[in-house]
Enzyme design. Structure first.
Site, PDB file in Angstrom:
ATOM      1  N   TYR A   1       0.937  -1.232  -0.046  1.00 13.11           N
ATOM      2  CA  TYR A   1      -0.022   0.157  -0.191  1.00 13.11           C
ATOM      3  C   TYR A   1       0.793   1.181   0.004  1.00 13.11           C
ATOM      4  O   TYR A   1       1.710   1.246   0.766  1.00 13.11           O
ATOM      5  CB  TYR A   1      -0.934   0.018   1.207  1.00 13.11           C
ATOM      6  CG  TYR A   1      -2.481  -0.167   0.829  1.00 13.11           C
ATOM      7  CD1 TYR A   1      -2.993   0.851  -0.130  1.00 13.11           C
ATOM      8  CD2 TYR A   1      -3.201  -1.120   1.295  1.00 13.11           C
ATOM      9  CE1 TYR A   1      -4.472   0.670  -0.330  1.00 13.11           C
ATOM     10  CE2 TYR A   1      -4.524  -1.373   0.984  1.00 13.11           C
ATOM     11  CZ  TYR A   1      -4.840  -0.354   0.162  1.00 13.11           C
ATOM     12  OH  TYR A   1      -6.305  -0.488  -0.180  1.00 13.11           O
TER      13      TYR A   1
ATOM     14  N   GLU B   1      -0.385   4.795  -0.628  1.00  7.08           N
ATOM     15  CA  GLU B   1      -1.322   6.065  -0.815  1.00  7.08           C
ATOM     16  C   GLU B   1      -0.320   7.438  -0.375  1.00  7.08           C
ATOM     17  O   GLU B   1       0.233   7.478   0.292  1.00  7.08           O
ATOM     18  CB  GLU B   1      -2.600   6.114   0.079  1.00  7.08           C
ATOM     19  CG  GLU B   1      -3.558   5.122  -0.197  1.00  7.08           C
ATOM     20  CD  GLU B   1      -4.867   5.285   0.589  1.00  7.08           C
ATOM     21  OE1 GLU B   1      -4.961   6.165   1.337  1.00  7.08           O
ATOM     22  OE2 GLU B   1      -5.605   4.459   0.452  1.00  7.08           O
TER      23      GLU B   1
ATOM     24  N   ASP C   1      -7.149  14.912 -24.053  1.00  7.35           N
ATOM     25  CA  ASP C   1      -7.014  13.625 -23.521  1.00  7.35           C
ATOM     26  C   ASP C   1      -6.175  12.723 -24.726  1.00  7.35           C
ATOM     27  O   ASP C   1      -6.912  12.518 -25.679  1.00  7.35           O
ATOM     28  CB  ASP C   1      -8.477  13.092 -23.425  1.00  7.35           C
ATOM     29  CG  ASP C   1      -8.642  11.622 -23.063  1.00  7.35           C
ATOM     30  OD1 ASP C   1      -7.634  10.892 -23.455  1.00  7.35           O
ATOM     31  OD2 ASP C   1      -9.958  11.120 -22.887  1.00  7.35           O
TER      32      ASP C   1
ATOM     33  N   THR D   1      -3.998   7.154 -21.523  1.00  3.18           N
ATOM     34  CA  THR D   1      -3.748   5.954 -20.901  1.00  3.18           C
ATOM     35  C   THR D   1      -2.440   5.397 -21.379  1.00  3.18           C
ATOM     36  O   THR D   1      -1.934   6.085 -22.091  1.00  3.18           O
ATOM     37  CB  THR D   1      -4.908   4.739 -21.675  1.00  3.18           C
ATOM     38  OG1 THR D   1      -4.798   5.135 -23.065  1.00  3.18           O
ATOM     39  CG2 THR D   1      -6.248   4.931 -20.974  1.00  3.18           C
TER      40      THR D   1
ATOM     41  N   LYS E   1      -2.570   1.802 -25.071  1.00  4.03           N
ATOM     42  CA  LYS E   1      -3.059   2.015 -26.309  1.00  4.03           C
ATOM     43  C   LYS E   1      -2.061   2.077 -27.190  1.00  4.03           C
ATOM     44  O   LYS E   1      -1.025   1.113 -27.314  1.00  4.03           O
ATOM     45  CB  LYS E   1      -4.087   2.967 -26.597  1.00  4.03           C
ATOM     46  CG  LYS E   1      -5.411   2.847 -25.740  1.00  4.03           C
ATOM     47  CD  LYS E   1      -6.326   3.773 -25.874  1.00  4.03           C
ATOM     48  CE  LYS E   1      -7.806   3.484 -25.122  1.00  4.03           C
ATOM     49  NZ  LYS E   1      -7.922   4.099 -23.841  1.00  4.03           N
TER      50      LYS E   1
ATOM     51  N   ARG F   1      -1.857  -1.833 -18.826  1.00  5.48           N
ATOM     52  CA  ARG F   1      -3.214  -1.107 -18.955  1.00  5.48           C
ATOM     53  C   ARG F   1      -3.034  -0.022 -17.642  1.00  5.48           C
ATOM     54  O   ARG F   1      -2.892  -0.424 -16.516  1.00  5.48           O
ATOM     55  CB  ARG F   1      -4.334  -2.202 -18.460  1.00  5.48           C
ATOM     56  CG  ARG F   1      -5.637  -1.681 -18.408  1.00  5.48           C
ATOM     57  CD  ARG F   1      -6.518  -2.951 -18.601  1.00  5.48           C
ATOM     58  NE  ARG F   1      -6.385  -3.606 -20.163  1.00  5.48           N
ATOM     59  CZ  ARG F   1      -6.584  -3.006 -21.214  1.00  5.48           C
ATOM     60  NH1 ARG F   1      -7.578  -2.033 -21.070  1.00  5.48           N
ATOM     61  NH2 ARG F   1      -6.386  -3.737 -22.337  1.00  5.48           N
TER      62      ARG F   1
END
Ligand code: DSN
Length: 478
Positions: free
Chosen positions: A65, A67, A242, A271, A274, A280
């Site tokens: 973890y 954060e 974007d 992203t 692509k 991903r």
């Protein structure tokens, strides 16, 4: 260089171990490789990540973890995740020439949502805190907090319309962005189907949005981002791009100057899986003035960062810095051109009459089909595409009148201009051999169809010949 016979052993062993725990998952994983190897993948948003990228995702970096941000975590023991995240961000900044990079978003939708909240924080929240004389939202009185919440809900966004190729996350109702903002869309010229910058400017002057979003998932042309930035800044809007679909063409220096969004936009989201050919995931690049607000992405909007995926982003970004990747990106664009020419030569209709990026939008109405029928018939023949609306689509967003085709994946396998010309021929043959099934009233149906079996068989054989010549993960004996 990776020792690829070693890669083969690694995956064989990993799948046997998984098999011992849940055989159905091992079987589905093997079958997915077989399916991807055996079909013509033309989905414009998909690709094949390298084995180093895939391997990087399969580690215990997943177990931590973390954060917060590098050096400022809400958990102890994050030194290795700090290293991973810092390396990924450094590659992203250098590759794209960005002032700031945030590599935590888990997807493009998450990247956009994080960016929107960061822009709202920068443009709406920070001035309100100063106005109400406090340092953070927790210090606001109930009444001032209600005022600020109302202001969040009053903001406006201008994005490209869906049927012109825009994306749901650009303020449309099925996505949370449509519920956050008052949205209006700009479209394309009805005759040329090209982005109408004058109409966009007129709308921006009248609507005065907080944010103008440029970028697309189904527009087959480049955008002059310098021009849109000028419009955005004239009306006081934050300019966000974007670039999820075409990030690989930006990284590979195919889109430069006015077509490179990074120098012109305040915030750029993407992203990573692509045309950029990474794992991903999502990412945000921005001008420094937005950095502190974007850094609040986790836990503002995002769940804990995925250390294993951020590590794979770093590996993919390192790959994208090479000349080999620049050559790949140029081939993606050249191959899209060849695919488009192949369609036009065979009499098919393309939205905007062609392409100058990585995708082609084929209007299938001249074949007497809906997009849904065309998509299904092509799949029956081993060609994987997706249906997509065309501008002013008479069949709506579900059945549609278009098929979207992209070159990033097959270019990764090694397909060149000749193969893409042949692919255009195969698609035209399949669509010519597809007949809509009439409804009970005799009207042409929008979903069902018949495809001549011999054409499907012939197409699969022709595809198999090309796919065999350009194998996927050739060193992987699985
Ligand atoms: N799913 C991506 C695409 O296919 O374009 C974007 O959401």
């Amino acid at each position: 260089m990776t020792d690829m016979s070693a890669a083969s052993q690694i995956y064989q062993s990993a799948l046997s171990i998984i098999e011992g725990v849940e055989p159905r998952i091992a079987a589905a994983t093997r079958q997915e490789l077989a399916d991807q190897r055996g079909s013509l993948k033309l989905i414009a948003s998909e690709n094949y990540a390298s084995l180093p990228v895939l391997m990087t995702m399969g580690t215990w970096l997943s177990d931590k973890y973390a954060e917060g941000t590098v050096g400022h975590r809400f958990y102890a023991g994050c030194q290795n995740i700090d290293t991973v995240e810092a390396v990924a961000a450094e590659h992203a900044r250098e590759l794209f020439g960005a002032e700031y990079a945030y590599v935590q978003p888990h997807s493009g939708i998450d990247a956009n949502l994080t960016a929107y909240w960061a822009i709202l924080a920068h443009r709406v929240e920070t001035p309100a805190l100063a106005e109400f004389g406090v340092k953070q939202v927790n210090d606001l009185s109930e009444a001032d907090w209600e005022t600020l919440r109302k202001r969040f809900g009053e903001q406006r966004m201008l994005g490209m319309s869906l049927d012109a190729g825009g994306h749901l996350t650009h303020g449309f109702r099925p996505n949370i962005s449509g519920k956050m903002f008052h949205q209006r869309s700009y479209g394309t010229d009805p005759t040329t189907q090209l982005l109408d910058y004058d109409a966009l400017a007129a709308q921006a002057r009248e609507f005065k949005p907080l944010i103008i979003v440029a970028g697309y998932s189904a527009y087959p042309r480049r955008i002059n981002f310098a021009k849109v930035a000028e419009i955005a800044h004239e009306v006081g809007a934050t300019f966000m791009v974007d670039m999820a679909h075409f990030a690989g063409l930006v990284a590979g220096k195919v889109f430069t100057g006015d077509e490179d969004p990074v120098p012109h936009a305040d915030v750029v989201t993407t992203t990573t899986h692509k045309s950029l050919r990474g794992p991903r995931g999502g990412m945000i690049l921005a001008k420094q003035e937005y950095a502190a607000d974007i850094d609040r992405g986790c836990p503002l909007v995002l769940g804990g960062p995925l250390g294993h995926v951020i590590a794979a982003k770093a590996v993919a970004l390192a790959e994208a810095r090479t000349q080999a990747f620049r050559d790949y990106a140029q081939h993606v664009a050249d191959n899209a051109h060849s695919l488009a020419e192949g369609f036009l030569r065979r009499g098919a209709n393309l939205v905007t009459g062609g392409t100058d990026n990585h995708l082609v939008l084929l209007d299938v109405t001249s074949f007497g089909l809906t997009g849904r029928q065309a998509e299904s018939a092509l799949l029956d023949a081993g060609i994987v595409t997706n249906r997509n609306a065309v501008p002013a689509d008479p069949n709506g967003a579900w059945y549609t009148s278009g098929i979207r085709l992209g070159t990033p994946a097959l270019t990764t396998r090694g397909f060149g201009a000749d193969e893409f010309d042949r692919v255009a021929g195969l698609i035209v043959d399949v669509l010519n051999a597809t007949t809509p099934t009439a409804t009970a009233t005799g009207a042409p149906g929008r979903a069902k169809y018949t495809l001549a079996a011999e054409v499907a068989d012939r197409t699969k054989a022709a595809s198999a010949e090309m796919l065999d010549r350009f194998p996927l993960y050739p060193s992987l004996q699985l």
